[in-house]
Write a protein that holds these residues in place. Structure first.
Motif, PDB file in Angstrom:
ATOM      1  N   THR A  14       0.816  -1.210   0.000  1.00 42.91           N
ATOM      2  CA  THR A  14       0.000   0.000   0.000  1.00 42.91           C
ATOM      3  C   THR A  14       0.851   1.262   0.000  1.00 42.91           C
ATOM      4  O   THR A  14       0.322   2.364   0.112  1.00 42.91           O
ATOM      5  CB  THR A  14      -0.932   0.022   1.230  1.00 42.91           C
ATOM      6  N   ASP A  15       2.159   1.097  -0.119  1.00 41.86           N
ATOM      7  CA  ASP A  15       3.072   2.242  -0.209  1.00 41.86           C
ATOM      8  C   ASP A  15       4.272   1.803  -1.037  1.00 41.86           C
ATOM      9  O   ASP A  15       4.326   0.669  -1.513  1.00 41.86           O
ATOM     10  CB  ASP A  15       3.498   2.707   1.190  1.00 41.86           C
ATOM     11  N   SER A  16       5.234   2.669  -1.199  1.00 43.93           N
ATOM     12  CA  SER A  16       6.382   2.405  -2.088  1.00 43.93           C
ATOM     13  C   SER A  16       7.107   1.118  -1.717  1.00 43.93           C
ATOM     14  O   SER A  16       7.337   0.831  -0.540  1.00 43.93           O
ATOM     15  CB  SER A  16       7.367   3.579  -2.019  1.00 43.93           C
ATOM     16  N   VAL A  17       7.478   0.330  -2.727  1.00 41.83           N
ATOM     17  CA  VAL A  17       8.309  -0.852  -2.541  1.00 41.83           C
ATOM     18  C   VAL A  17       9.767  -0.404  -2.543  1.00 41.83           C
ATOM     19  O   VAL A  17      10.220   0.255  -3.482  1.00 41.83           O
ATOM     20  CB  VAL A  17       8.058  -1.887  -3.657  1.00 41.83           C
ATOM     21  N   LEU A  18      10.501  -0.758  -1.489  1.00 40.58           N
ATOM     22  CA  LEU A  18      11.876  -0.290  -1.329  1.00 40.58           C
ATOM     23  C   LEU A  18      12.919  -1.359  -1.604  1.00 40.58           C
ATOM     24  O   LEU A  18      14.071  -1.040  -1.887  1.00 40.58           O
ATOM     25  CB  LEU A  18      12.078   0.253   0.097  1.00 40.58           C
ATOM     26  N   SER A  19      12.533  -2.628  -1.532  1.00 38.66           N
ATOM     27  CA  SER A  19      13.525  -3.686  -1.720  1.00 38.66           C
ATOM     28  C   SER A  19      12.847  -4.959  -2.215  1.00 38.66           C
ATOM     29  O   SER A  19      11.740  -5.291  -1.766  1.00 38.66           O
ATOM     30  CB  SER A  19      14.259  -3.960  -0.396  1.00 38.66           C
ATOM     31  N   VAL A  20      13.506  -5.657  -3.150  1.00 34.98           N
ATOM     32  CA  VAL A  20      12.999  -6.917  -3.710  1.00 34.98           C
ATOM     33  C   VAL A  20      14.164  -7.896  -3.819  1.00 34.98           C
ATOM     34  O   VAL A  20      15.282  -7.504  -4.151  1.00 34.98           O
ATOM     35  CB  VAL A  20      12.363  -6.700  -5.100  1.00 34.98           C
ATOM     36  N   ALA A  21      13.910  -9.156  -3.524  1.00 35.18           N
ATOM     37  CA  ALA A  21      14.960 -10.180  -3.641  1.00 35.18           C
ATOM     38  C   ALA A  21      14.353 -11.478  -4.149  1.00 35.18           C
ATOM     39  O   ALA A  21      13.302 -11.917  -3.666  1.00 35.18           O
ATOM     40  CB  ALA A  21      15.641 -10.401  -2.291  1.00 35.18           C
ATOM     41  N   TRP A  22      15.020 -12.095  -5.126  1.00 32.05           N
ATOM     42  CA  TRP A  22      14.611 -13.400  -5.634  1.00 32.05           C
ATOM     43  C   TRP A  22      15.200 -14.503  -4.767  1.00 32.05           C
ATOM     44  O   TRP A  22      16.318 -14.393  -4.279  1.00 32.05           O
ATOM     45  CB  TRP A  22      15.095 -13.599  -7.065  1.00 32.05           C
ATOM     46  N   SER A  23      14.438 -15.582  -4.618  1.00 30.79           N
ATOM     47  CA  SER A  23      14.931 -16.739  -3.880  1.00 30.79           C
ATOM     48  C   SER A  23      16.009 -17.456  -4.693  1.00 30.79           C
ATOM     49  O   SER A  23      15.809 -17.711  -5.880  1.00 30.79           O
ATOM     50  CB  SER A  23      13.791 -17.712  -3.590  1.00 30.79           C
ATOM     51  N   HIS A  29       9.869 -17.708  -6.616  1.00 27.91           N
ATOM     52  CA  HIS A  29       9.547 -17.020  -5.378  1.00 27.91           C
ATOM     53  C   HIS A  29      10.399 -15.757  -5.233  1.00 27.91           C
ATOM     54  O   HIS A  29      11.594 -15.761  -5.516  1.00 27.91           O
ATOM     55  CB  HIS A  29       9.796 -17.928  -4.171  1.00 27.91           C
ATOM     56  N   LEU A  30       9.770 -14.689  -4.775  1.00 31.44           N
ATOM     57  CA  LEU A  30      10.507 -13.487  -4.431  1.00 31.44           C
ATOM     58  C   LEU A  30       9.863 -12.843  -3.219  1.00 31.44           C
ATOM     59  O   LEU A  30       8.687 -13.094  -2.903  1.00 31.44           O
ATOM     60  CB  LEU A  30      10.576 -12.496  -5.589  1.00 31.44           C
ATOM     61  N   VAL A  31      10.639 -12.019  -2.539  1.00 32.74           N
ATOM     62  CA  VAL A  31      10.171 -11.333  -1.343  1.00 32.74           C
ATOM     63  C   VAL A  31      10.360  -9.841  -1.548  1.00 32.74           C
ATOM     64  O   VAL A  31      11.299  -9.407  -2.222  1.00 32.74           O
ATOM     65  CB  VAL A  31      10.945 -11.845  -0.096  1.00 32.74           C
ATOM     66  N   SER A  32       9.443  -9.042  -1.003  1.00 31.00           N
ATOM     67  CA  SER A  32       9.509  -7.593  -1.178  1.00 31.00           C
ATOM     68  C   SER A  32       9.265  -6.896   0.156  1.00 31.00           C
ATOM     69  O   SER A  32       8.503  -7.382   0.999  1.00 31.00           O
ATOM     70  CB  SER A  32       8.494  -7.117  -2.220  1.00 31.00           C
ATOM     71  N   GLY A  33       9.911  -5.754   0.331  1.00 34.61           N
ATOM     72  CA  GLY A  33       9.717  -4.953   1.530  1.00 34.61           C
ATOM     73  C   GLY A  33       9.375  -3.532   1.132  1.00 34.61           C
ATOM     74  O   GLY A  33       9.883  -3.019   0.125  1.00 34.61           O
ATOM     75  N   GLY A  34       8.488  -2.884   1.897  1.00 34.34           N
ATOM     76  CA  GLY A  34       8.025  -1.573   1.479  1.00 34.34           C
ATOM     77  C   GLY A  34       7.920  -0.560   2.596  1.00 34.34           C
ATOM     78  O   GLY A  34       8.128  -0.853   3.778  1.00 34.34           O
ATOM     79  N   ALA A  35       7.553   0.659   2.191  1.00 32.49           N
ATOM     80  CA  ALA A  35       7.359   1.755   3.132  1.00 32.49           C
ATOM     81  C   ALA A  35       6.076   1.585   3.941  1.00 32.49           C
ATOM     82  O   ALA A  35       5.800   2.385   4.840  1.00 32.49           O
ATOM     83  CB  ALA A  35       7.331   3.085   2.375  1.00 32.49           C
ATOM     84  N   ASP A  36       5.269   0.559   3.627  1.00 28.60           N
ATOM     85  CA  ASP A  36       4.076   0.252   4.405  1.00 28.60           C
ATOM     86  C   ASP A  36       4.395  -0.671   5.578  1.00 28.60           C
ATOM     87  O   ASP A  36       3.480  -1.210   6.215  1.00 28.60           O
ATOM     88  CB  ASP A  36       3.000  -0.378   3.518  1.00 28.60           C
ATOM     89  N   ASN A  37       5.689  -0.885   5.850  1.00 29.52           N
ATOM     90  CA  ASN A  37       6.176  -1.706   6.974  1.00 29.52           C
ATOM     91  C   ASN A  37       5.961  -3.200   6.750  1.00 29.52           C
ATOM     92  O   ASN A  37       6.093  -3.992   7.681  1.00 29.52           O
ATOM     93  CB  ASN A  37       5.527  -1.310   8.304  1.00 29.52           C
ATOM     94  N   LYS A  38       5.626  -3.595   5.525  1.00 33.63           N
ATOM     95  CA  LYS A  38       5.310  -4.990   5.232  1.00 33.63           C
ATOM     96  C   LYS A  38       6.438  -5.697   4.471  1.00 33.63           C
ATOM     97  O   LYS A  38       7.187  -5.073   3.723  1.00 33.63           O
ATOM     98  CB  LYS A  38       4.031  -5.086   4.391  1.00 33.63           C
ATOM     99  N   ILE A  39       6.499  -7.011   4.694  1.00 37.54           N
ATOM    100  CA  ILE A  39       7.295  -7.906   3.863  1.00 37.54           C
ATOM    101  C   ILE A  39       6.338  -8.934   3.281  1.00 37.54           C
ATOM    102  O   ILE A  39       5.616  -9.613   4.035  1.00 37.54           O
ATOM    103  CB  ILE A  39       8.405  -8.617   4.666  1.00 37.54           C
ATOM    104  N   LEU A  40       6.316  -9.054   1.960  1.00 37.09           N
ATOM    105  CA  LEU A  40       5.400  -9.966   1.284  1.00 37.09           C
ATOM    106  C   LEU A  40       6.184 -11.013   0.503  1.00 37.09           C
ATOM    107  O   LEU A  40       7.194 -10.706  -0.121  1.00 37.09           O
ATOM    108  CB  LEU A  40       4.472  -9.194   0.333  1.00 37.09           C
TER     109      LEU A  40
END
Length: 236
Positions: A14-23, A29-40
């Motif tokens: 729900t806010d800017s994505v700041l980091s992404v990493a592939w498994s 599979h990939l993981v993302s972290g954002g300014a919404d305090n979430k890791i998906l």
């Protein structure tokens, strides 16, 4: 890559994505972290690509998806360990966390308060193997090194004169490179021959900066890594 066209859009933050990493273990599979305090966590093969949201409380508070937060501030960095079994994250809440990549569970390793002040995306580096892993974390003009299992701070690398925002490991030589806002790239090597950067940090007690890896002098940089570019003005 060839056409530049969009093949898929992953929606969940729900806010800017700041980091992404592939498994490194699962190509989908990939993981993302954002300014919404979430890791998906995502699986790009599925119509509903979102697998789970990481929860710092491990479900103890019975939160909805919207309430599951990985950090108490923006997530500025996420990355997998080399075997793909764990995810390491850094947040503006001054917390470093280690997650089980298969379940999204917080492993609750206590690193204490990590004094990072960056509000932008930063890149960490992980060294070592399954027996002992170290994580190098940009922190202001320095780079802190932590034991990934115990959370212990093993030492700090000093050398930059501006905010360090990226570090990367050369796996074949186990050396570290870092980039900062001082327009410098530093290449870190152990002061002892035939010893990796990780081994050098792990072998010395915290606080013994003189025994920690030091930036190599320009003369020590291999010819293959040196910048041979020149302009007509330089030649004149």
């Amino acid at each position: 890559m060839e056409t530049g066209s969009t093949s898929q859009i992953l929606r969940g933050h729900t806010d800017s994505v700041l980091s992404v990493a592939w498994s490194p273990y699962n190509d989908f599979h990939l993981v993302s972290g954002g300014a919404d305090n979430k890791i998906l966590m995502w699986d790009i093969r599925r119509a509903k690509s979102l697998l789970c949201a990481f929860d710092q409380h491990n479900g103890r508070q019975q939160l909805t998806f919207e309430g599951k937060l990985a950090h108490g501030g923006s997530v500025t960095s996420v990355m997998f360990t080399a075997d793909g079994l764990q995810v390491v994250s850094l947040g503006n809440d001054k917390r470093l966390r280690v997650w089980d990549a298969s379940t999204g569970q917080n492993t609750l390793v206590n690193f204490g308060r990590v004094a990072t002040n960056s509000r932008r995306s930063v890149k960490m580096a992980i060294a070592g193997d399954s027996r002992r892993r170290l994580v190098f974390v940009p922190n202001g003009m320095n780079i802190d090194c932590f034991d990934l299992s115990s959370g212990s701070n093993l030492g700090t690398l000093h050398g930059h004169f501006g905010a360090c925002e990226s570090c990367i490991l050369r796996p074949c030589h186990q050396e570290l490179l870092s980039g900062a806002m001082d327009s410098r790239i530093l290449w870190w090597g152990s002061p002892k021959p035939h010893q990796s950067v990780a081994e050098s940090v792990a072998a010395e007690p915290t606080g013994r900066a003189q025994a920690l890896p030091q930036p190599r002098r320009p003369a020590e940089v291999p010819a293959a890594l040196q910048d041979a570019w020149s302009s007509d003005e330089d030649e004149s």
